[in-house]
Scaffold this motif. Structure first.
Motif, PDB file in Angstrom:
ATOM      1  N   PRO A 129       0.813  -1.225   0.000  1.00  0.00           N
ATOM      2  CA  PRO A 129       0.000   0.000   0.000  1.00  0.00           C
ATOM      3  C   PRO A 129       0.850   1.281   0.000  1.00  0.00           C
ATOM      4  O   PRO A 129       0.664   2.150   0.841  1.00  0.00           O
ATOM      5  CB  PRO A 129      -0.802  -0.140   1.301  1.00  0.00           C
ATOM      6  CG  PRO A 129       0.081  -0.945   2.199  1.00  0.00           C
ATOM      7  CD  PRO A 129       0.896  -1.847   1.330  1.00  0.00           C
ATOM      8  N   PHE A 130       1.806   1.356  -0.920  1.00  0.00           N
ATOM      9  CA  PHE A 130       2.694   2.520  -1.016  1.00  0.00           C
ATOM     10  C   PHE A 130       2.841   2.937  -2.481  1.00  0.00           C
ATOM     11  O   PHE A 130       2.728   2.102  -3.382  1.00  0.00           O
ATOM     12  CB  PHE A 130       4.084   2.194  -0.442  1.00  0.00           C
ATOM     13  CG  PHE A 130       4.030   1.534   0.915  1.00  0.00           C
ATOM     14  CD1 PHE A 130       3.603   2.253   2.028  1.00  0.00           C
ATOM     15  CD2 PHE A 130       4.362   0.206   1.071  1.00  0.00           C
ATOM     16  CE1 PHE A 130       3.519   1.646   3.276  1.00  0.00           C
ATOM     17  CE2 PHE A 130       4.285  -0.410   2.319  1.00  0.00           C
ATOM     18  CZ  PHE A 130       3.859   0.313   3.421  1.00  0.00           C
ATOM     19  N   GLY A 131       3.135   4.216  -2.658  1.00  0.00           N
ATOM     20  CA  GLY A 131       3.304   4.737  -4.013  1.00  0.00           C
ATOM     21  C   GLY A 131       4.626   4.275  -4.627  1.00  0.00           C
ATOM     22  O   GLY A 131       5.521   3.778  -3.923  1.00  0.00           O
ATOM     23  N   ASP A 132       4.737   4.502  -5.945  1.00  0.00           N
ATOM     24  CA  ASP A 132       5.989   4.181  -6.640  1.00  0.00           C
ATOM     25  C   ASP A 132       7.120   5.052  -6.076  1.00  0.00           C
ATOM     26  O   ASP A 132       6.902   6.225  -5.737  1.00  0.00           O
ATOM     27  CB  ASP A 132       5.870   4.520  -8.143  1.00  0.00           C
ATOM     28  CG  ASP A 132       4.794   3.684  -8.825  1.00  0.00           C
ATOM     29  OD1 ASP A 132       4.193   2.817  -8.173  1.00  0.00           O
ATOM     30  OD2 ASP A 132       4.561   3.915 -10.026  1.00  0.00           O
ATOM     31  N   ASN A 133       8.307   4.490  -5.997  1.00  0.00           N
ATOM     32  CA  ASN A 133       9.532   5.234  -5.605  1.00  0.00           C
ATOM     33  C   ASN A 133       9.347   6.057  -4.330  1.00  0.00           C
ATOM     34  O   ASN A 133       9.759   7.214  -4.271  1.00  0.00           O
ATOM     35  CB  ASN A 133       9.953   6.196  -6.743  1.00  0.00           C
ATOM     36  CG  ASN A 133       9.987   5.510  -8.076  1.00  0.00           C
ATOM     37  OD1 ASN A 133      10.618   4.467  -8.227  1.00  0.00           O
ATOM     38  ND2 ASN A 133       9.275   6.060  -9.057  1.00  0.00           N
ATOM     39  N   SER A 134       8.723   5.456  -3.307  1.00  0.00           N
ATOM     40  CA  SER A 134       8.384   6.252  -2.125  1.00  0.00           C
ATOM     41  C   SER A 134       9.125   5.823  -0.849  1.00  0.00           C
ATOM     42  O   SER A 134       9.024   6.490   0.173  1.00  0.00           O
ATOM     43  CB  SER A 134       6.870   6.174  -1.885  1.00  0.00           C
ATOM     44  OG  SER A 134       6.493   4.838  -1.652  1.00  0.00           O
ATOM     45  N   VAL A 135       9.861   4.728  -0.904  1.00  0.00           N
ATOM     46  CA  VAL A 135      10.423   4.142   0.323  1.00  0.00           C
ATOM     47  C   VAL A 135      11.954   4.057   0.202  1.00  0.00           C
ATOM     48  O   VAL A 135      12.481   3.755  -0.860  1.00  0.00           O
ATOM     49  CB  VAL A 135       9.794   2.732   0.513  1.00  0.00           C
ATOM     50  CG1 VAL A 135      10.526   1.922   1.545  1.00  0.00           C
ATOM     51  CG2 VAL A 135       8.316   2.831   0.833  1.00  0.00           C
TER      52      VAL A 135
END
Ligand code: SAM
Length: 213
Positions: A129-135
């Motif tokens: 449950p995270f956006g692309d290139n976000s972590v």
């Protein structure tokens, strides 16, 4: 009984346990049952697999946004939250609500009231449950070989990681799903990650990958 005999019996029992569980799991695939959460987050486990060592090997640093993928009962989550600090964030993700409940109970204890940067998410490694290139970093401790479609899970990890972001995979021999370091390295490379380091020893290792820039 001599010490040598006792060691032999212990090693034999561990070997039989590993063979039995591997055979069962070959026919019946399931995630680690939630009742082992107590062992996973026990003093014994911490003695065998020190959170500080795993954090150092994984490359977890202050200020990072980190995903504890397959967090279980949270054996490493609270230590990681303290290291990433106020500027950082830990998303504790697991497919089993019963595991997350155990982590929730741990977080409600008096000694963890200083921790404000953990968010629990029930989700599958196939649909994070995270956006692309976000972590900044995803770490998985004794999780990856438990997932039936590892390539799909690794593709999803790649999607959410920033360019240059880290995937740290830790494995531990008493785990019935334990793979050799070479197997883990091959899996990561096939999913498009670049090998950064392979740390530890055969029975407890962390392979660190980077998402290419
Ligand atoms: C052996 S436990 C390890 C837990 C924790 N990382 C630790 O070392 O204490 C594996 C965990 O991965 C979770 N898991 C298995 N398959 C998963 C999937 N497809 N998506 C998310 N979590 C998963 C299980 O529910 C379980 O909590």
């Amino acid at each position: 009984m001599t010490a040598l005999k006792i060691i032999g019996i212990i090693l034999g029992a561990v070997f039989l346990w590993l063979v039995l569980i591997r055979v069962i799991k070959h026919f019946y695939h399931c995630p680690a049952p939630a009742f082992i959460g107590r062992f996973l987050d026990s003093r014994w486990r911490r003695w065998l697999q020190s959170p500080d060592k795993i954090i150092e090997r994984s490359g977890i640093k202050a200020g990072m946004t980190v995903v504890d993928l397959g967090c279980g009962s949270g054996a490493f989550t609270t230590s990681v939250a303290r290291v990433v600090g106020r500027e950082g964030k830990v998303y504790a993700v697991d497919i089993q609500p019963a595991m997350l409940k155990q982590l929730e109970r741990k977080l409600s204890k008096a000694e963890n009231q200083d921790i404000k940067n953990i968010e629990l998410k029930q989700a599958s490694a196939y649909e994070l449950p995270f956006g692309d290139n976000s972590v900044d970093l995803v770490y998985m401790v004794t999780v990856l070989p438990e997932i039936p479609d590892r390539s799909r899970a690794l593709r999803e990890v790649r999607r959410v990681l920033k360019a240059g972001g880290i995937l740290a995979v830790t494995e531990f021999l008493p785990d019935p799903d334990y793979p050799l370091p070479a197997t883990t390295i091959k899996m990561g490379q096939r999913a498009g990650f670049v090998l950064d380091d392979n740390l530890g020893n055969l029975w407890s290792y962390t392979v660190r990958f980077k998402k290419p820039a």
